[in-house]
Design a protein around this motif. Structure first.
Motif, PDB file in Angstrom:
ATOM      1  N   ASP A  94      48.475  58.724  32.406  1.00  0.00           N
ATOM      2  CA  ASP A  94      48.444  57.293  32.700  1.00  0.00           C
ATOM      3  C   ASP A  94      49.453  57.008  33.806  1.00  0.00           C
ATOM      4  OD1 ASP A  94      47.367  54.643  30.807  1.00  0.00           O
ATOM      5  OD2 ASP A  94      48.701  54.306  32.505  1.00  0.00           O
ATOM      6  N   ALA A 140      45.391  46.765  28.731  1.00  0.00           N
ATOM      7  CA  ALA A 140      44.995  45.718  27.778  1.00  0.00           C
ATOM      8  C   ALA A 140      45.446  46.037  26.356  1.00  0.00           C
ATOM      9  CB  ALA A 140      43.479  45.550  27.812  1.00  0.00           C
ATOM     10  N   SER A 141      45.621  47.332  26.065  1.00  0.00           N
ATOM     11  CA  SER A 141      45.775  47.727  24.659  1.00  0.00           C
ATOM     12  C   SER A 141      47.052  47.261  23.984  1.00  0.00           C
ATOM     13  CB  SER A 141      45.638  49.247  24.528  1.00  0.00           C
ATOM     14  OG  SER A 141      44.325  49.628  24.863  1.00  0.00           O
ATOM     15  N   ASN A 191      46.758  42.854  23.500  1.00  0.00           N
ATOM     16  CA  ASN A 191      45.720  42.102  22.794  1.00  0.00           C
ATOM     17  C   ASN A 191      46.251  41.440  21.526  1.00  0.00           C
ATOM     18  OD1 ASN A 191      45.198  43.896  20.471  1.00  0.00           O
ATOM     19  ND2 ASN A 191      44.524  45.339  22.040  1.00  0.00           N
ATOM     20  N   TYR A 229      43.285  41.784  16.580  1.00  0.00           N
ATOM     21  CA  TYR A 229      42.268  41.457  15.568  1.00  0.00           C
ATOM     22  C   TYR A 229      41.256  42.591  15.463  1.00  0.00           C
ATOM     23  CZ  TYR A 229      43.408  36.529  14.771  1.00  0.00           C
ATOM     24  OH  TYR A 229      44.019  35.361  14.408  1.00  0.00           O
ATOM     25  N   VAL A 283      45.967  58.722  38.772  1.00  0.00           N
ATOM     26  CA  VAL A 283      44.820  59.578  39.093  1.00  0.00           C
ATOM     27  C   VAL A 283      44.113  58.967  40.300  1.00  0.00           C
ATOM     28  CG1 VAL A 283      42.585  60.406  38.286  1.00  0.00           C
ATOM     29  CG2 VAL A 283      44.578  60.488  36.777  1.00  0.00           C
ATOM     30  N   HIS A 292      35.165  48.336  27.161  1.00  0.00           N
ATOM     31  CA  HIS A 292      35.472  47.727  25.863  1.00  0.00           C
ATOM     32  C   HIS A 292      36.023  46.309  26.016  1.00  0.00           C
ATOM     33  CE1 HIS A 292      35.467  52.005  24.690  1.00  0.00           C
ATOM     34  NE2 HIS A 292      35.127  51.556  23.501  1.00  0.00           N
ATOM     35  N   TYR A 314      36.197  44.506  23.172  1.00  0.00           N
ATOM     36  CA  TYR A 314      36.811  44.340  21.841  1.00  0.00           C
ATOM     37  C   TYR A 314      37.313  45.710  21.364  1.00  0.00           C
ATOM     38  CZ  TYR A 314      31.841  45.337  21.355  1.00  0.00           C
ATOM     39  OH  TYR A 314      30.576  45.854  21.538  1.00  0.00           O
ATOM     40  N   GLY A 315      38.115  46.312  22.254  1.00  0.00           N
ATOM     41  CA  GLY A 315      38.540  47.700  22.039  1.00  0.00           C
ATOM     42  C   GLY A 315      39.522  47.894  20.903  1.00  0.00           C
ATOM     43  N   THR A 327      39.169  46.459  18.055  1.00  0.00           N
ATOM     44  CA  THR A 327      38.292  46.532  16.882  1.00  0.00           C
ATOM     45  C   THR A 327      37.608  47.881  16.768  1.00  0.00           C
ATOM     46  OG1 THR A 327      37.879  44.163  17.059  1.00  0.00           O
ATOM     47  CG2 THR A 327      36.287  45.438  15.770  1.00  0.00           C
TER      48      THR A 327
HETATM   49  C1  LIG Z   1      45.059  39.021  25.630  1.00  0.00           C
HETATM   50  C2  LIG Z   1      44.027  39.940  25.060  1.00  0.00           C
HETATM   51  C3  LIG Z   1      43.616  39.772  23.742  1.00  0.00           C
HETATM   52  C4  LIG Z   1      42.671  40.647  23.197  1.00  0.00           C
HETATM   53  N1  LIG Z   1      42.419  40.560  21.863  1.00  0.00           N
HETATM   54  C5  LIG Z   1      41.635  41.497  21.270  1.00  0.00           C
HETATM   55  C6  LIG Z   1      41.488  41.509  19.863  1.00  0.00           C
HETATM   56  O1  LIG Z   1      42.111  40.738  19.139  1.00  0.00           O
HETATM   57  N2  LIG Z   1      40.639  42.419  19.315  1.00  0.00           N
HETATM   58  C7  LIG Z   1      39.963  43.341  20.087  1.00  0.00           C
HETATM   59  O2  LIG Z   1      39.181  44.117  19.527  1.00  0.00           O
HETATM   60  N3  LIG Z   1      40.149  43.397  21.427  1.00  0.00           N
HETATM   61  C8  LIG Z   1      40.971  42.502  22.038  1.00  0.00           C
HETATM   62  N4  LIG Z   1      41.193  42.563  23.383  1.00  0.00           N
HETATM   63  C9  LIG Z   1      40.511  43.613  24.177  1.00  0.00           C
HETATM   64  C10 LIG Z   1      41.234  44.953  24.049  1.00  0.00           C
HETATM   65  O3  LIG Z   1      42.603  44.813  24.338  1.00  0.00           O
HETATM   66  C11 LIG Z   1      40.603  45.958  25.026  1.00  0.00           C
HETATM   67  O4  LIG Z   1      39.218  46.032  24.766  1.00  0.00           O
HETATM   68  C12 LIG Z   1      41.209  47.356  24.845  1.00  0.00           C
HETATM   69  O5  LIG Z   1      42.606  47.317  24.905  1.00  0.00           O
HETATM   70  C13 LIG Z   1      40.678  48.292  25.922  1.00  0.00           C
HETATM   71  O6  LIG Z   1      41.344  49.515  25.751  1.00  0.00           O
HETATM   72  P1  LIG Z   1      41.203  50.679  26.798  1.00  0.00           P
HETATM   73  O7  LIG Z   1      41.939  51.838  26.241  1.00  0.00           O
HETATM   74  O8  LIG Z   1      39.764  50.848  27.132  1.00  0.00           O
HETATM   75  O9  LIG Z   1      41.862  50.119  28.145  1.00  0.00           O
HETATM   76  P2  LIG Z   1      43.439  49.781  28.568  1.00  0.00           P
HETATM   77  O10 LIG Z   1      44.219  49.486  27.361  1.00  0.00           O
HETATM   78  O11 LIG Z   1      43.334  48.796  29.617  1.00  0.00           O
HETATM   79  O12 LIG Z   1      43.907  51.187  29.076  1.00  0.00           O
HETATM   80  C14 LIG Z   1      43.508  51.712  30.314  1.00  0.00           C
HETATM   81  C15 LIG Z   1      44.656  52.549  30.824  1.00  0.00           C
HETATM   82  O13 LIG Z   1      44.204  53.278  31.961  1.00  0.00           O
HETATM   83  C16 LIG Z   1      45.292  53.386  32.864  1.00  0.00           C
HETATM   84  N5  LIG Z   1      44.736  53.666  34.188  1.00  0.00           N
HETATM   85  C17 LIG Z   1      43.807  52.952  34.858  1.00  0.00           C
HETATM   86  N6  LIG Z   1      43.525  53.534  36.027  1.00  0.00           N
HETATM   87  C18 LIG Z   1      44.273  54.646  36.095  1.00  0.00           C
HETATM   88  C19 LIG Z   1      44.415  55.670  37.086  1.00  0.00           C
HETATM   89  N7  LIG Z   1      43.729  55.656  38.213  1.00  0.00           N
HETATM   90  N8  LIG Z   1      45.298  56.666  36.858  1.00  0.00           N
HETATM   91  C20 LIG Z   1      46.031  56.697  35.684  1.00  0.00           C
HETATM   92  N9  LIG Z   1      45.914  55.747  34.730  1.00  0.00           N
HETATM   93  C21 LIG Z   1      45.050  54.748  34.925  1.00  0.00           C
HETATM   94  C22 LIG Z   1      45.986  52.023  32.769  1.00  0.00           C
HETATM   95  O14 LIG Z   1      47.332  52.095  33.216  1.00  0.00           O
HETATM   96  C23 LIG Z   1      45.857  51.727  31.292  1.00  0.00           C
HETATM   97  O15 LIG Z   1      47.013  52.138  30.564  1.00  0.00           O
HETATM   98  C24 LIG Z   1      42.091  41.674  23.985  1.00  0.00           C
HETATM   99  C25 LIG Z   1      42.502  41.840  25.323  1.00  0.00           C
HETATM  100  C26 LIG Z   1      43.468  40.993  25.851  1.00  0.00           C
HETATM  101  C27 LIG Z   1      43.906  41.201  27.273  1.00  0.00           C
END
Ligand SMILES: Cc1cc2nc3c(=O)[nH]c(=O)nc-3n(C[C@H](O)[C@H](O)[C@H](O)COP(=O)(O)OP(=O)(O)OC[C@H]3O[C@@H](n4cnc5c(N)ncnc54)[C@H](O)[C@@H]3O)c2cc1C
Length: 418
Positions: free
Chosen positions: A44, A52-53, A56, A59, A180, A370, A372-373, A375
């Motif tokens: 990362d 986003a993770s 959030n 929930y 990356v 995602h 709702y990631g 969840t």
């Molecule tokens: C305010 C808010 C409230 C939310 N509430 C909820 C909830 O209550 N319940 C629910 O189910 N979902 C909720 N969500 C949605 C949930 O947070 C996301 O769906 C989930 O976190 C996505 O996870 P992820 O691992 O796919 O992405 P991310 O957590 O975004 O992780 C992606 C990672 O990739 C890294 N990255 C990206 N590009 C590169 C690169 N080129 N090189 C190296 N690293 C890179 C980033 O730095 C990041 O750490 C909410 C989101 C927000 C913003």
């Protein structure tokens, strides 16, 4: 590079995997693969989970998952959460369900909603106003009842990603801080990633880069159509009252297509007047409480141009959060707000994530899209890990394929949040 030992399907199992993106999907995939003896490198460009993770609301929202593939994935995830809560460092996992409180106006919708969700296999019951106030003592007398969805839960998102990452490291995964730049392709196969300090190679690459996934795929000539949402939260000072469940307000119903299709649904009975003034802001009206007594309030949603839009809360987003919640739950009005934040999350046109290999680029796996990631995170990671391992899946994953038109051709707009 490939072991001759194999998965139960007879497919070759990779000895090494690079996972790009240490959000909940990447961190949980790292843990599941490392437990199977795969040499995992979790890369990362930021501290793990700071996409986003960790931003959030935490929930685990079963009640808002539409029936079919979404709900099956959420149910797989829910089962895994119960196990993870026992195995990992504490992440404030609270499995007391969620409450959707309602007022007289929403009554025509409630029974039909609950019948539909029970038919989908979700355990829930309608409780009266007094019981709703027992579960959430902040609610006013005007609340006439609530829907108590028993399988919902909530957790502390930052603690969750930290716990997953720590567990993955304990199982032997390496966590590397690097940007990356692109995927390395040799002989038509994805063989690694390029970072500013050089190329890293592995048998398999899993792309779990959240909202930024499309950028990396585009460089490899692979389309990935998603919309981008800025979601926002606010945190108050600690309060003395204890909330037993996570709570939702009635404007939640507006955000989900399957609810809007129910008999008895009408925008006018679920939307607050403020939402008519700012119709471009969606609102997942929610209140939950952290272990330290602080309340988290949310969660307005605005579509933005791309993943690098400012994640910071907007005037409209916060106005709607505080306005709607302050009106529906007046006891919130004078609690000091200590912090606000936002984050960017992707939304696919059909509301389903991508959990898939990529036929055009063997060696590459995608776990992204995602909305709702929190969840479905552990469920998505289980599916992705089993894809990499070549193992049979616990659920039907056909709906999550990369090569579906909603992803490769895009859709004008998302049909629904869920
Ligand atoms: C305010 C808010 C409230 C939310 N509430 C909820 C909830 O209550 N319940 C629910 O189910 N979902 C909720 N969500 C949605 C949930 O947070 C996301 O769906 C989930 O976190 C996505 O996870 P992820 O691992 O796919 O992405 P991310 O957590 O975004 O992780 C992606 C990672 O990739 C890294 N990255 C990206 N590009 C590169 C690169 N080129 N090189 C190296 N690293 C890179 C980033 O730095 C990041 O750490 C909410 C989101 C927000 C913003």
């Amino acid at each position: 590079m490939w072991t001759t030992t194999s998965s139960s399907t007879g497919a070759k199992q990779p000895t090494s995997t690079i996972i790009v993106g240490a959000g909940i999907i990447g961190a949980a995939t790292a843990l599941f693969l490392a437990r199977e003896g795969v040499q995992v490198t979790l890369v990362d460009r930021d501290q793990a989970g700071r996409g986003a993770s960790s931003r959030n609301a935490g929930y685990i929202s079963m009640i808002t998952r539409s029936g079919g593939p979404q709900l099956e994935l959420a149910q797989l995830s829910r089962t895994l959460y119960s196990r993870l809560a026992e195995e990992l460092n504490d992440f404030e996992f609270r499995a007391n369900g969620a409450l959707v409180y309602y007022y007289e106006e929403q009554l025509p919708l409630i029974e039909g909603f609950v019948e539909r969700r029970q038919a989908d296999g979700l355990p829930m019951e309608i409780v009266d106003g007094d019981r709703a106030r027992e579960l959430c003592p902040l609610l006013p007398e005007e609340v006439i009842g609530g829907i108590h969805s028993k399988s919902d839960c909530y957790l502390h998102p930052e603690k969750l990603v930290d716990a997953l990452t720590a567990a993955a490291v304990k199982e032997g995964a390496d966590v590397v801080r690097a940007d990356v730049l692109d995927l390395v392709v040799e002989g038509g196969r994805c063989v690694g990633v390029r970072t500013p300090s050089g190329v890293r190679r592995a048998d398999a690459v899993a792309l779990t880069a959240g909202s930024w996934t499309a950028e990396l795929l585009a460089k490899a000539g692979l389309p990935f159509h998603v919309l981008h949402m800025r979601m926002q939260m606010a945190e108050t000072a600690p309060i003395e009252e204890r909330l037993d469940t996570a709570a939702y307000g009635p404007s939640l119903f507006h955000e989900y297509a399957f609810v809007r299709e129910l008999p008895g649904y009408d925008d006018d009975i679920v939307l607050h007047p403020l939402q008519h003034i700012m119709p471009e802001v969606g609102l997942l009206e929610l209140i939950c409480q952290r272990a330290d007594g602080r309340l988290w309030l949310g969660c307005p949603i605005e579509f933005v141009d791309g993943p690098d839009a400012s994640p910071n809360p907007t005037v409209a987003g916060m106005a709607q959060t505080f306005g709607v919640l302050g009106d529906h739950v007046p006891s919130l009005q004078h609690i000091p707000v200590e912090r606000t934040w936002g984050g960017i999350a992707p939304q696919t046109g059909d509301g389903l994530p991508v959990l898939s290999d990529v036929a055009a680029l063997p060696g590459l796996y995608v776990g992204s899209g995602h909305a709702y990631g929190a969840t479905v995170g552990p469920g998505s990671a289980r599916v992705l890990a089993d894809l990499v391992l070549g193992r049979p899946q616990e659920i039907d994953i056909a709906a999550f394929r990369y090569d579906r038109p909603a992803i490769t051709e895009g859709m004008a707009r998302a049909v629904s949040l869920g």
